[in-house]
Design a protein around this motif. Structure first.
Motif, mmCIF file in Angstrom:
data_model
loop_
_atom_site.group_PDB
_atom_site.id
_atom_site.type_symbol
_atom_site.label_atom_id
_atom_site.label_comp_id
_atom_site.label_asym_id
_atom_site.label_seq_id
_atom_site.Cartn_x
_atom_site.Cartn_y
_atom_site.Cartn_z
ATOM 1 N N ILE A 473 0.820 -1.205 0.000
ATOM 2 C CA ILE A 473 0.000 0.000 0.000
ATOM 3 C C ILE A 473 0.854 1.256 0.000
ATOM 4 C CG2 ILE A 473 -0.136 0.246 2.502
ATOM 5 C CD1 ILE A 473 -3.079 0.668 0.059
ATOM 6 N N THR A 474 2.147 1.106 0.281
ATOM 7 C CA THR A 474 3.041 2.265 0.370
ATOM 8 C C THR A 474 3.162 3.016 -0.946
ATOM 9 O OG1 THR A 474 4.889 0.734 -0.029
ATOM 10 C CG2 THR A 474 4.407 1.319 2.263
ATOM 11 N N ALA A 475 2.737 2.401 -2.056
ATOM 12 C CA ALA A 475 2.782 3.105 -3.340
ATOM 13 C C ALA A 475 1.881 4.331 -3.334
ATOM 14 C CB ALA A 475 2.388 2.151 -4.473
ATOM 15 N N LEU A 476 0.886 4.369 -2.439
ATOM 16 C CA LEU A 476 -0.049 5.497 -2.387
ATOM 17 C C LEU A 476 0.377 6.572 -1.404
ATOM 18 C CD1 LEU A 476 -3.425 3.505 -2.284
ATOM 19 C CD2 LEU A 476 -2.160 4.276 -4.291
ATOM 20 N N ILE A 477 1.393 6.289 -0.591
ATOM 21 C CA ILE A 477 1.767 7.211 0.488
ATOM 22 C C ILE A 477 2.923 8.090 0.028
ATOM 23 C CG2 ILE A 477 2.564 7.369 2.867
ATOM 24 C CD1 ILE A 477 1.357 4.616 3.357
ATOM 25 N N PRO A 478 2.771 9.417 0.091
ATOM 26 C CA PRO A 478 3.880 10.310 -0.274
ATOM 27 C C PRO A 478 5.075 10.065 0.638
ATOM 28 C CG PRO A 478 1.814 11.523 -0.152
ATOM 29 C CD PRO A 478 1.547 10.176 0.421
ATOM 30 N N PRO A 479 6.273 10.269 0.139
ATOM 31 C CA PRO A 479 7.481 10.021 0.950
ATOM 32 C C PRO A 479 7.501 10.780 2.259
ATOM 33 C CG PRO A 479 8.055 10.297 -1.363
ATOM 34 C CD PRO A 479 6.603 10.656 -1.250
ATOM 35 N N ASP A 480 6.994 11.996 2.266
ATOM 36 C CA ASP A 480 7.060 12.788 3.491
ATOM 37 C C ASP A 480 6.051 12.347 4.537
ATOM 38 O OD1 ASP A 480 4.908 13.571 1.979
ATOM 39 O OD2 ASP A 480 5.065 15.695 2.494
ATOM 40 N N MET A 504 -2.720 13.268 2.976
ATOM 41 C CA MET A 504 -2.459 13.346 1.544
ATOM 42 C C MET A 504 -2.045 11.975 1.028
ATOM 43 S SD MET A 504 -3.065 16.501 0.883
ATOM 44 C CE MET A 504 -2.432 16.630 -0.797
ATOM 45 N N ARG A 505 -2.511 11.643 -0.154
ATOM 46 C CA ARG A 505 -2.115 10.410 -0.813
ATOM 47 C C ARG A 505 -1.745 10.719 -2.266
ATOM 48 N NH1 ARG A 505 -1.267 9.049 3.457
ATOM 49 N NH2 ARG A 505 -2.095 7.290 4.662
ATOM 50 N N ARG A 506 -1.098 9.751 -2.912
ATOM 51 C CA ARG A 506 -0.540 9.971 -4.236
ATOM 52 C C ARG A 506 -1.223 9.082 -5.249
ATOM 53 N NH1 ARG A 506 5.814 9.459 -4.568
ATOM 54 N NH2 ARG A 506 5.248 7.302 -4.027
ATOM 55 N N ARG A 507 -1.590 9.679 -6.393
ATOM 56 C CA ARG A 507 -2.189 8.930 -7.481
ATOM 57 C C ARG A 507 -1.114 8.235 -8.318
ATOM 58 N NH1 ARG A 507 -6.535 13.534 -8.807
ATOM 59 N NH2 ARG A 507 -8.410 12.510 -8.002
ATOM 60 N N LYS A 508 -1.579 7.442 -9.286
ATOM 61 C CA LYS A 508 -0.673 6.718 -10.162
ATOM 62 C C LYS A 508 0.256 7.665 -10.912
ATOM 63 C CE LYS A 508 -0.696 3.394 -14.002
ATOM 64 N NZ LYS A 508 -1.566 2.571 -14.897
ATOM 65 N N ASP A 509 -0.280 8.850 -11.316
ATOM 66 C CA ASP A 509 0.536 9.802 -12.069
ATOM 67 C C ASP A 509 1.420 10.676 -11.178
ATOM 68 O OD1 ASP A 509 -1.352 11.372 -10.860
ATOM 69 O OD2 ASP A 509 -2.312 12.040 -12.726
ATOM 70 N N GLY A 510 1.411 10.410 -9.860
ATOM 71 C CA GLY A 510 2.249 11.165 -8.945
ATOM 72 C C GLY A 510 1.557 12.347 -8.311
ATOM 73 N N GLU A 512 -0.616 14.459 -5.901
ATOM 74 C CA GLU A 512 -1.058 14.267 -4.528
ATOM 75 C C GLU A 512 -2.448 14.855 -4.355
ATOM 76 O OE1 GLU A 512 1.643 15.518 -1.549
ATOM 77 O OE2 GLU A 512 3.347 14.349 -2.319
ATOM 78 N N ILE A 513 -3.279 14.119 -3.641
ATOM 79 C CA ILE A 513 -4.650 14.570 -3.417
ATOM 80 C C ILE A 513 -4.955 14.469 -1.936
ATOM 81 C CG2 ILE A 513 -5.499 13.903 -5.691
ATOM 82 C CD1 ILE A 513 -6.621 11.366 -4.397
ATOM 83 N N ALA A 514 -5.861 15.314 -1.486
ATOM 84 C CA ALA A 514 -6.283 15.292 -0.094
ATOM 85 C C ALA A 514 -7.373 14.223 0.077
ATOM 86 C CB ALA A 514 -6.821 16.652 0.325
ATOM 87 N N VAL A 515 -7.242 13.394 1.084
ATOM 88 C CA VAL A 515 -8.224 12.348 1.354
ATOM 89 C C VAL A 515 -8.551 12.339 2.840
ATOM 90 C CG1 VAL A 515 -7.492 10.860 -0.541
ATOM 91 C CG2 VAL A 515 -6.436 10.590 1.701
ATOM 92 N N SER A 516 -9.742 11.827 3.140
ATOM 93 C CA SER A 516 -10.165 11.595 4.518
ATOM 94 C C SER A 516 -10.289 10.093 4.708
ATOM 95 C CB SER A 516 -11.507 12.289 4.798
ATOM 96 O OG SER A 516 -11.938 12.024 6.116
ATOM 97 N N LEU A 517 -9.547 9.563 5.663
ATOM 98 C CA LEU A 517 -9.474 8.107 5.860
ATOM 99 C C LEU A 517 -10.288 7.683 7.071
ATOM 100 C CD1 LEU A 517 -5.666 7.448 5.293
ATOM 101 C CD2 LEU A 517 -7.513 7.236 3.637
ATOM 102 N N THR A 518 -11.018 6.583 6.899
ATOM 103 C CA THR A 518 -11.638 5.870 8.019
ATOM 104 C C THR A 518 -11.027 4.481 8.025
ATOM 105 O OG1 THR A 518 -13.707 7.106 7.841
ATOM 106 C CG2 THR A 518 -13.777 4.981 9.001
ATOM 107 N N ILE A 519 -10.353 4.105 9.116
ATOM 108 C CA ILE A 519 -9.556 2.871 9.161
ATOM 109 C C ILE A 519 -10.073 1.990 10.292
ATOM 110 C CG2 ILE A 519 -7.231 1.929 9.236
ATOM 111 C CD1 ILE A 519 -6.218 4.760 8.591
ATOM 112 N N SER A 520 -10.306 0.703 9.968
ATOM 113 C CA SER A 520 -10.829 -0.242 10.958
ATOM 114 C C SER A 520 -10.066 -1.554 10.862
ATOM 115 C CB SER A 520 -12.323 -0.501 10.735
ATOM 116 O OG SER A 520 -13.054 0.698 10.743
#
Length: 624
Positions: A473-480, A504-510, A512-520
């Protein structure tokens, strides 16, 4: 093999004493040579000792054989040769029986009984006469011309000890307790009395001499058959030994069918007969015992099978080739509502098969009986069945045919899958909801490997399911933001749920987009966390709208601040004195000022207006 009784010295000395006593008794019947007898119990003692106690007790056998032969014709050298032969004979017999006939359990199966007879009774017993007769002949204590006669007597004596004495010691040594019922004790008493009477009749000289010349030895066989069928190998071996003792006594007395001109010839014939009879009786007893064990095992297996069927979670239904129910387990009673007493004996098609399938069932049964083939046999199918109240419900069915003689029996295993179908429908609806969601719904392992990826995730992150499944899943996470994931997993392990975590998460084209996560956390039935579920919502537009709103508020606040200080030029009507607003509305100056400033008004009238309205000047205090 380890010695199991007492300490080795005690066992060795005791075994030597027993061997010596038995050897002395056997040598009382040495007629052809002082060291050769047709009755030699020590061979059976040695063989049983090696099989029960192990090879380490050989010193006891050697010592006993040396002492018993030292007192007969020969020298120390010939005695050592004879003792060596006796010891090696026992060791060879025990090794062969252990290797090829299940050792001390050789009398559990008929095939092992015959192996025991060949290996221990016939083959290994050639060792002792070879060593013994050769030693005596070389030492000058036996005539080479008599070698064959002495050898045969020696060998038959050893064979008799192995075939008649050893089984008794082995079988009683393994199970010394008699597990007889009261009825069996009475039967044993009757058996012993009968054996004594038959033994006396055949070998005791109680019959007329003309009858004794007949082959009456065969009268002994029914007694041994009785023992074999009613008891087992242990009792059969014991009866054979007792009968052999009576036969030896009677034959040496000149009675019975084996009495000949010389006592040695009589004993040789008797030993041959008793050896063959003993093996046949023991093999029969072993066969009967094996059959009883098999029947007991089948009974236990049938009981276990019945218990398993009774406890089975599926309905198990038996049917004959006419379609009649022959078996109906308790689970079938629960599933279908019919008791076993009501269902057994009825047509299966009329009890559990819905009307629309009955004709096909009857045709399929006829087709199988005619061709041996059936499309629904030996596989699982899903179909509906009929309850007693007439309702249909889904079941999983498997039918297994079994040929019994010339006819067939069928066993049907039926599982009620109503709840499973409901669960499948629910899961299908949930899957459809997940797949059609605008949000990204992602499942991953605790190690961060993506295991599920819906269409919302494809739309938001621009990756297809094929591209990310099985990938980190790390492919979606920006390095910072790489430190976010370990912290999230740690919180989930503590049982926390994370809602509306903006990041912030990263799309396939690089991008970055703002997202709201709900994690369970995803847990198994035991409550153990086995994975993680993430719902990601694209909040880029919302973020931009928020930023725009914040900008407008700032602009408005700046404009309001300017208005409240009344800066700039204010357009005012020269006639009515109204002020024009930014929206091109003309407002009373009082209203405009109240709306755009923090000032408020009180009302009065000036002197000029009083004069104008009322025609007089108001009096001002302090003036005259």
């Amino acid at each position: 093999m380890r010695v199991r009784w007492g300490t080795p010295p005690v066992v060795v000395l005791g075994l030597a004493a027993i061997y010596l006593l038995a050897g002395k008794l056997g040598l009382l019947l040495a007629f052809v040579h002082a060291s050769a007898t047709a009755v030699w119990p020590p061979t059976g003692i040695a063989l049983a000792a090696f099989l029960l106690l192990g090879y380490r007790v050989w010193p006891g056998i050697f010592l006993g054989a040396f002492l018993v032969n030292l007192t007969t014709a020969g020298s120390v050298a010939t005695t050592l040769g004879i003792a060596t032969g006796n010891t090696l004979e026992g060791l060879a017999g025990a090794y062969l029986v252990n290797r090829f006939a299940h050792g001390a359990h050789a009398f559990d199966r008929p095939q092992d009984v015959f192996k025991f007879a060949v290996l221990a009774g016939l083959a290994s017993t050639t060792v002792s006469p070879f060593f013994g007769v050769t030693s005596l002949a070389l030492g000058g204590y036996a005539d080479w011309a008599e070698y064959g006669r002495i050898w045969l007597t020696w060998w038959l004596g050893d064979a008799g000890g192995a075939l008649i004495v050893a089984p008794v010691l082995l079988l009683w040594g393994q199970d010394p307790r008699a597990h007889w019922t009261l009825a069996q004790v009475k039967e044993v008493g009757l058996l012993l009395v009968t054996l004594l009477l038959v033994g006396l009749a055949v070998f005791g000289g109680v019959l007329p001499i003309t009858i004794e010349t007949y082959a009456l030895g065969f009268l002994c066989i029914p007694i041994l058959l009785w023992t074999a069928f009613r008891f087992g190998p242990r009792e059969t071996a014991t009866a054979t030994l007792l009968l052999s003792g009576i036969a030896i006594w009677g034959t040496l007395s000149g009675f019975g069918p084996f009495a000949r001109e010389t006592q040695n010839e009589s004993l040789l014939l008797l030993q041959a007969f008793m050896g063959v009879t003993a093996i046949m009786a023991l093999a029969l007893a072993a066969g009967v015992t094996e059959q009883r064990r098999a029947e007991a095992a089948l009974t236990r297996e049938a009981a276990n099978t019945r218990a398993i069927l009774d406890m089975a979670l599926d309905a198990v239904i038996g049917m004959d080739e006419h379609g009649v129910i022959t078996n109906w387990n308790p689970r079938a009673e629960v599933i279908f509502g019919w008791t076993a007493g009501e269902a057994v004996g009825e047509k299966l098609s009329e009890v559990v098969i819905p009307p629309q399938y009955r004709e096909a069932h009857i045709r399929g049964l006829r087709h199988f009986l005619a061709t041996g083939q059936g499309p629904v046999l030996n596989r699982r199918i899903e179909i509906t069945a009929l309850r007693r109240d007439g309702t249909e419900f889904p079941v999983e069915l498997s039918i297994l045919p079994l040929k019994v003689g010339a006819s067939y029996r069928f066993n049907a295993f039926v599982a009620d899958i109503t709840e499973r179908k409901r669960a499948e429908e629910t899961n299908a609806r949930l899957a459809a909801i997940v797949d059609s969601s605008e949000d990204a719904i992602i499942g991953k392992t605790l190690e961060g490997i993506v295991v599920s990826w819906n269409r919302g995730a494809e739309r938001i992150f621009r990756y297809t399911a094929e591209e990310v499944l099985g990938q980190p899943i790390t492919a979606l996470i920006p390095p910072d933001r790489s430190d976010e994931e370990p912290k999230v997993i740690e919180r989930l392990r503590r049982g926390e749920h994370i809602e509306h975590f903006d990041t912030m998460r990263r799309r396939k084209d690089g991008e970055e987009i703002a997202v709201s996560l709900t994690i369970s956390p995803i847990k198994d039935e035991a409550g153990t966390i086995i994975g993680i579920s993430k719902i990601a919502r694209d909040i880029s537009e919302r973020q931009r709208a928020k930023e725009e709103l914040e900008r407008l508020v700032r602009d408005l606040m700046d404009a309001l601040a300017q208005v409240k200080t009344m800066k700039g030029l204010l357009p005012i009507c020269s006639s009515c004195k109204k002020i024009r607003s930014d929206e091109n509305y003309w407002k009373n100056i009082e209203t405009y000022i109240e709306e755009h400033s923090e000032a408020s008004f009180t009302h009065g009238i000036c002197p000029d207006c009083v004069q104008k309205l009322y025609g007089y000047q108001p009096k001002i205090e302090g003036k005259r």
